[in-house]
Structure formats: structure tokens, C-alpha cells
Design a protein around this motif. Structure first.
Motif, PDB file in Angstrom:
ATOM      1  N   LEU A  46       0.803  -1.226   0.000  1.00  0.00           N
ATOM      2  CA  LEU A  46       0.000   0.000   0.000  1.00  0.00           C
ATOM      3  C   LEU A  46       0.829   1.265   0.000  1.00  0.00           C
ATOM      4  CD1 LEU A  46      -2.615  -1.164   2.662  1.00  0.00           C
ATOM      5  CD2 LEU A  46      -2.938  -1.090   0.181  1.00  0.00           C
ATOM      6  N   PHE A  47       2.110   1.165   0.362  1.00  0.00           N
ATOM      7  CA  PHE A  47       2.952   2.350   0.513  1.00  0.00           C
ATOM      8  C   PHE A  47       4.285   2.164  -0.190  1.00  0.00           C
ATOM      9  CE2 PHE A  47       0.195   2.427   4.282  1.00  0.00           C
ATOM     10  CZ  PHE A  47      -0.249   3.734   4.260  1.00  0.00           C
ATOM     11  N   ASP A  48       4.824   3.297  -0.656  1.00  0.00           N
ATOM     12  CA  ASP A  48       6.233   3.377  -1.039  1.00  0.00           C
ATOM     13  C   ASP A  48       6.972   3.914   0.184  1.00  0.00           C
ATOM     14  OD1 ASP A  48       5.827   2.493  -3.659  1.00  0.00           O
ATOM     15  OD2 ASP A  48       5.303   4.520  -4.321  1.00  0.00           O
ATOM     16  N   ARG A  49       7.828   3.108   0.761  1.00  0.00           N
ATOM     17  CA  ARG A  49       8.452   3.445   2.030  1.00  0.00           C
ATOM     18  C   ARG A  49       9.864   3.980   1.827  1.00  0.00           C
ATOM     19  NH1 ARG A  49       5.291  -1.056   2.599  1.00  0.00           N
ATOM     20  NH2 ARG A  49       4.152  -1.422   4.548  1.00  0.00           N
ATOM     21  N   THR A  50      10.221   4.977   2.624  1.00  0.00           N
ATOM     22  CA  THR A  50      11.603   5.428   2.749  1.00  0.00           C
ATOM     23  C   THR A  50      11.959   5.367   4.228  1.00  0.00           C
ATOM     24  OG1 THR A  50      11.054   7.768   3.073  1.00  0.00           O
ATOM     25  CG2 THR A  50      11.274   7.007   0.801  1.00  0.00           C
ATOM     26  N   ALA A  51      13.167   5.783   4.579  1.00  0.00           N
ATOM     27  CA  ALA A  51      13.599   5.713   5.975  1.00  0.00           C
ATOM     28  C   ALA A  51      12.722   6.558   6.882  1.00  0.00           C
ATOM     29  CB  ALA A  51      15.057   6.143   6.095  1.00  0.00           C
ATOM     30  N   LYS A  52      12.187   7.685   6.367  1.00  0.00           N
ATOM     31  CA  LYS A  52      11.446   8.612   7.227  1.00  0.00           C
ATOM     32  C   LYS A  52      10.008   8.851   6.808  1.00  0.00           C
ATOM     33  CE  LYS A  52      15.520  11.192   8.772  1.00  0.00           C
ATOM     34  NZ  LYS A  52      16.142  12.534   8.905  1.00  0.00           N
ATOM     35  N   SER A  53       9.567   8.245   5.705  1.00  0.00           N
ATOM     36  CA  SER A  53       8.214   8.553   5.238  1.00  0.00           C
ATOM     37  C   SER A  53       7.573   7.314   4.623  1.00  0.00           C
ATOM     38  CB  SER A  53       8.240   9.687   4.210  1.00  0.00           C
ATOM     39  OG  SER A  53       8.895   9.269   3.024  1.00  0.00           O
ATOM     40  N   ALA A  54       6.260   7.403   4.450  1.00  0.00           N
ATOM     41  CA  ALA A  54       5.497   6.356   3.784  1.00  0.00           C
ATOM     42  C   ALA A  54       4.446   7.036   2.911  1.00  0.00           C
ATOM     43  CB  ALA A  54       4.843   5.436   4.813  1.00  0.00           C
ATOM     44  N   GLU A  55       4.578   6.904   1.595  1.00  0.00           N
ATOM     45  CA  GLU A  55       3.634   7.527   0.671  1.00  0.00           C
ATOM     46  C   GLU A  55       2.777   6.465   0.007  1.00  0.00           C
ATOM     47  OE1 GLU A  55       5.598   9.968  -2.136  1.00  0.00           O
ATOM     48  OE2 GLU A  55       6.535  11.285  -0.634  1.00  0.00           O
ATOM     49  N   LEU A  56       1.504   6.775  -0.163  1.00  0.00           N
ATOM     50  CA  LEU A  56       0.592   5.839  -0.815  1.00  0.00           C
ATOM     51  C   LEU A  56       1.064   5.528  -2.232  1.00  0.00           C
ATOM     52  CD1 LEU A  56      -2.872   7.316   0.231  1.00  0.00           C
ATOM     53  CD2 LEU A  56      -1.891   5.160   1.011  1.00  0.00           C
ATOM     54  N   ASN A  57       1.067   4.230  -2.582  1.00  0.00           N
ATOM     55  CA  ASN A  57       1.319   3.856  -3.971  1.00  0.00           C
ATOM     56  C   ASN A  57      -0.024   3.760  -4.696  1.00  0.00           C
ATOM     57  OD1 ASN A  57       0.160   1.408  -3.224  1.00  0.00           O
ATOM     58  ND2 ASN A  57       2.125   0.337  -3.032  1.00  0.00           N
ATOM     59  N   THR A  58      -0.021   3.241  -5.900  1.00  0.00           N
ATOM     60  CA  THR A  58      -1.257   3.188  -6.686  1.00  0.00           C
ATOM     61  C   THR A  58      -2.340   2.390  -5.976  1.00  0.00           C
ATOM     62  OG1 THR A  58       0.025   3.354  -8.737  1.00  0.00           O
ATOM     63  CG2 THR A  58      -2.241   2.532  -8.918  1.00  0.00           C
ATOM     64  N   HIS A  59      -1.964   1.223  -5.446  1.00  0.00           N
ATOM     65  CA  HIS A  59      -2.939   0.399  -4.732  1.00  0.00           C
ATOM     66  C   HIS A  59      -3.473   1.146  -3.505  1.00  0.00           C
ATOM     67  CE1 HIS A  59      -2.175  -3.057  -7.227  1.00  0.00           C
ATOM     68  NE2 HIS A  59      -0.885  -3.085  -6.901  1.00  0.00           N
ATOM     69  N   GLY A  60      -2.581   1.808  -2.779  1.00  0.00           N
ATOM     70  CA  GLY A  60      -2.997   2.537  -1.580  1.00  0.00           C
ATOM     71  C   GLY A  60      -3.977   3.651  -1.887  1.00  0.00           C
ATOM     72  N   ARG A  61      -3.706   4.395  -2.968  1.00  0.00           N
ATOM     73  CA  ARG A  61      -4.614   5.495  -3.337  1.00  0.00           C
ATOM     74  C   ARG A  61      -5.980   4.965  -3.747  1.00  0.00           C
ATOM     75  NH1 ARG A  61       0.280   7.494  -5.463  1.00  0.00           N
ATOM     76  NH2 ARG A  61      -0.169   6.620  -7.533  1.00  0.00           N
ATOM     77  N   GLU A  62      -6.021   3.802  -4.387  1.00  0.00           N
ATOM     78  CA  GLU A  62      -7.300   3.223  -4.784  1.00  0.00           C
ATOM     79  C   GLU A  62      -8.105   2.744  -3.576  1.00  0.00           C
ATOM     80  OE1 GLU A  62      -6.207   0.111  -7.424  1.00  0.00           O
ATOM     81  OE2 GLU A  62      -5.926   1.431  -9.173  1.00  0.00           O
ATOM     82  N   ILE A  63      -7.407   2.217  -2.586  1.00  0.00           N
ATOM     83  CA  ILE A  63      -8.079   1.606  -1.433  1.00  0.00           C
ATOM     84  C   ILE A  63      -8.472   2.639  -0.387  1.00  0.00           C
ATOM     85  CG2 ILE A  63      -7.600   0.083   0.567  1.00  0.00           C
ATOM     86  CD1 ILE A  63      -6.146  -1.765  -1.403  1.00  0.00           C
ATOM     87  N   LEU A  64      -7.763   3.781  -0.308  1.00  0.00           N
ATOM     88  CA  LEU A  64      -8.009   4.750   0.766  1.00  0.00           C
ATOM     89  C   LEU A  64      -9.472   5.183   0.864  1.00  0.00           C
ATOM     90  CD1 LEU A  64      -6.973   6.514   3.050  1.00  0.00           C
ATOM     91  CD2 LEU A  64      -6.332   8.249   1.334  1.00  0.00           C
ATOM     92  N   PRO A  65     -10.141   5.586  -0.231  1.00  0.00           N
ATOM     93  CA  PRO A  65     -11.550   6.011  -0.089  1.00  0.00           C
ATOM     94  C   PRO A  65     -12.447   4.881   0.418  1.00  0.00           C
ATOM     95  CG  PRO A  65     -10.659   6.688  -2.212  1.00  0.00           C
ATOM     96  CD  PRO A  65      -9.660   5.750  -1.618  1.00  0.00           C
ATOM     97  N   GLN A  66     -12.177   3.658  -0.031  1.00  0.00           N
ATOM     98  CA  GLN A  66     -12.977   2.523   0.430  1.00  0.00           C
ATOM     99  C   GLN A  66     -12.722   2.256   1.910  1.00  0.00           C
ATOM    100  OE1 GLN A  66     -12.797  -0.851  -2.498  1.00  0.00           O
ATOM    101  NE2 GLN A  66     -11.370   0.513  -3.557  1.00  0.00           N
ATOM    102  N   ALA A  67     -11.462   2.412   2.349  1.00  0.00           N
ATOM    103  CA  ALA A  67     -11.133   2.208   3.763  1.00  0.00           C
ATOM    104  C   ALA A  67     -11.824   3.250   4.629  1.00  0.00           C
ATOM    105  CB  ALA A  67      -9.615   2.270   3.958  1.00  0.00           C
ATOM    106  N   GLU A  68     -11.837   4.490   4.163  1.00  0.00           N
ATOM    107  CA  GLU A  68     -12.498   5.556   4.938  1.00  0.00           C
ATOM    108  C   GLU A  68     -13.996   5.296   5.042  1.00  0.00           C
ATOM    109  OE1 GLU A  68      -9.523   9.328   4.012  1.00  0.00           O
ATOM    110  OE2 GLU A  68     -11.114   8.840   2.596  1.00  0.00           O
ATOM    111  N   ALA A  69     -14.609   4.825   3.962  1.00  0.00           N
ATOM    112  CA  ALA A  69     -16.041   4.515   3.994  1.00  0.00           C
ATOM    113  C   ALA A  69     -16.320   3.343   4.928  1.00  0.00           C
ATOM    114  CB  ALA A  69     -16.534   4.194   2.577  1.00  0.00           C
ATOM    115  N   LEU A  70     -15.434   2.334   4.907  1.00  0.00           N
ATOM    116  CA  LEU A  70     -15.606   1.164   5.767  1.00  0.00           C
ATOM    117  C   LEU A  70     -15.508   1.548   7.241  1.00  0.00           C
ATOM    118  CD1 LEU A  70     -15.863  -1.937   6.013  1.00  0.00           C
ATOM    119  CD2 LEU A  70     -13.370  -2.054   5.856  1.00  0.00           C
TER     120      LEU A  70
END
Length: 286
Positions: A46-70
Motif C-alpha cells: 500500500l505504501f512506497d516506504r523510505t527511511a522517514k516517510s510512507a507515501e501511498l502507492n497506486t494500490h494505496g490510493r485506490e483503497i483509501l476512499p474505500q477504507a475511509e467509507a468502511l
């Protein structure tokens, strides 16, 4: 998986596991564990990870609205249920010796207060249970006090101090405990457990040499081996211990204890169900 989805949303909004942990009152390792379980459940990262951050990847961006609704739907359902009796699931880790008596007595009071709450008891040794509380897999754990400092997110509530004694078969002739330890086969309380570490430290501090025969973690099994005359053992005198066939010898001045208690996230009153069970455990211990 509602808990994991809530953690996923927090990481997405905060931009890092550490910041999400601060918001949720979790350690960074607990956040990582929950995201890992969610990714394994969904079958995608779900994320592209670095040492200090975690950014949503394509799958994460698709799932986020559904997760918020759930999560929003779940919150609405909880709110509707809250108008009546409290329900839900409480996950309780417990070592074997705590399950046999202390947890049973505590459950009587807890069930009277929350008859519609389902309780799942997760067995394990203290070290594993500590990791499960830290990762959020269980809500609290009844276990032995760790021999090291806890992270600030976790709190310790002591319940019972159990004196350690030398258990010997009644068939053995009377003799001082030091003599029996040095001459009889020794059944060792597993060194990988917190209780076993206490025994190991005691033997080293007292400079006692033993003749090891067996090593295991289950206290009832240790007591049965002693009854059968297969050796002697340093073990706790618990309330539920059956002394048939045993003599329990006090250790005198160098005596030591194991402490049984509860580990949960602090403050304990953040989770009312867990807090009430902690109080029931404290009442049962008295």
C-alpha cells in the motif's frame, strides 16, 4: 480488520509510521505490524516506504476512499449499538498458569458487567504475549513481569507475587534444600521464559551447580515429573498448585518471587473494556 484500516488511514494522512503511531498511541513497530497484516490480507503493498516517510502507492490510493467509507460505517454501527448494551470483542493474552484460576475468577465479574462482550483468550509465553500487546494483536496480557524496562506506551499493573520454592517428591528423604538441589536430577523451568530466567539468575547468584535432567515451561508438567521422582524443581508456589505427592521447601533468606500482572496500553482507561477487566483481575488477585 477495522483496527488495521484505521491505522492505514492514519499513516496515509500523517505521511509516516512514526507520526501515525503518535496520533494513535502506538509504537512504530506496532504500526508496522498492523500495516503488514493489512497488506497480507489484501495481497498488495500500500505504501512506497523510505527511511522517514510512507507515501501511498497506486494500490494505496485506490483503497483509501474505500477504507475511509468502511471505517465510517463501522463507527456508525458502533454508535447505534452503543444506544443499547455494549458488545464487541476483547482479546486477552494469558500465560497458562494465569488461565487456570486468576482469569477464571476475573471473568465472573467481567461477564456480569458486560454479558454481550465476547472474550478471546490467546495463550502464550510472556515474551510472545508482550510482543502481541505491543503490535496490537491483543488488547492486554496477563503474564510475568518482564526483566527489562517497558516502552512508555505500555503500562504494568502488578497482581500477585508468588514465592519460588524447591519442589521435591514426598518419597525423597528429608534433607536441606541446597543438598537436594546439588544431588538430585534438576527439572529446569524453561530458560527462555521470564520465570525460567529468574531461576537461572538465582542459581548463578547462589553459585549452585545442578545436574540437569529436563527443561520445560509448563508448571503442571514440572510438578508431575517431580511427583514421579524424576527430579527436583525450583518453581512458584501458586494458589492453584496441587501439593499431593510433593514437599515444597522454602528457600529461606535467599528466597525470590515471580510477579504476575497485566500489561496494556496506557492510560488503561483509554479502552474501557480492557480497563474493566484489569480491575476485575486486581479484585480476583486480592
Amino acid at each position: 480488520m477495522i483496527r488495521e484500516f484505521k491505522t492505514f488511514i492514519a499513516v496515509a494522512r500523517e505521511g509516516s509510521f512514526t507520526a501515525a503511531g503518535r496520533q494513535l498511541g502506538l509504537t512504530q513497530s506496532a504500526v508496522s505490524a498492523q500495516i503488514r497484516r493489512l497488506e497480507e490480507h489484501l495481497g498488495v503493498s500500500l505504501f512506497d516506504r523510505t527511511a522517514k516517510s510512507a507515501e501511498l502507492n497506486t494500490h494505496g490510493r485506490e483503497i483509501l476512499p474505500q477504507a475511509e467509507a468502511l471505517v465510517a460505517m463501522s463507527d456508525r454501527m458502533v454508535g447505534m449499538a452503543g444506544a443499547g448494551r455494549v458488545s464487541g470483542l476483547l482479546r486477552v493474552g494469558a500465560i497458562a498458569s494465569a488461565q487456570q484460576a486468576l482469569l477464571v475468577r476475573a471473568m465472573k465479574g467481567f461477564r456480569q458487567a458486560y454479558p454481550d462482550v465476547r472474550v478471546r483468550v490467546v495463550p502464550g509465553v510472556s515474551l510472545n504475549l508482550l510482543g502481541q500487546v505491543d503490535s496490537g494483536e491483543v488488547d492486554l496480557a496477563v503474564m510475568l513481569r518482564p526483566p527489562f524496562a517497558l516502552p512508555p506506551e505500555l503500562g504494568w499493573q502488578p497482581l500477585v507475587r508468588e514465592p519460588m520454592v524447591l519442589a521435591v517428591s514426598r518419597a525423597l528423604p528429608q534433607a536441606p534444600w541446597r543438598q537436594l538441589l546439588s544431588t538430585q536430577p534438576f527439572i529446569r523451568y524453561d530458560r527462555s521464559s521470564f520465570g525460567g530466567r529468574l531461576v537461572d539468575g538465582f542459581l548463578k547468584k547462589q553459585r549452585l551447580t545442578v545436574h540437569e535432567a529436563l527443561e520445560l515451561d509448563e508448571l503442571d508438567a514440572i510438578a508431575n515429573l517431580v511427583r514421579e521422582g524424576l527430579g527436583v524443581a525450583l518453581m512458584p508456589r501458586t494458589r492453584q498448585m496441587l501439593t499431593r505427592g510433593l514437599r515444597l521447601l522454602d528457600l529461606g533468606e535467599p528466597s525470590f518471587c515471580r510477579e504476575l500482572g497485566v500489561i496494556a496500553r496506557v492510560p488503561f482507561d483509554r479502552a474501557p473494556l480492557a480497563a474493566h477487566l484489569v480491575q476485575c483481575l486486581a479484585d480476583a488477585a486480592r
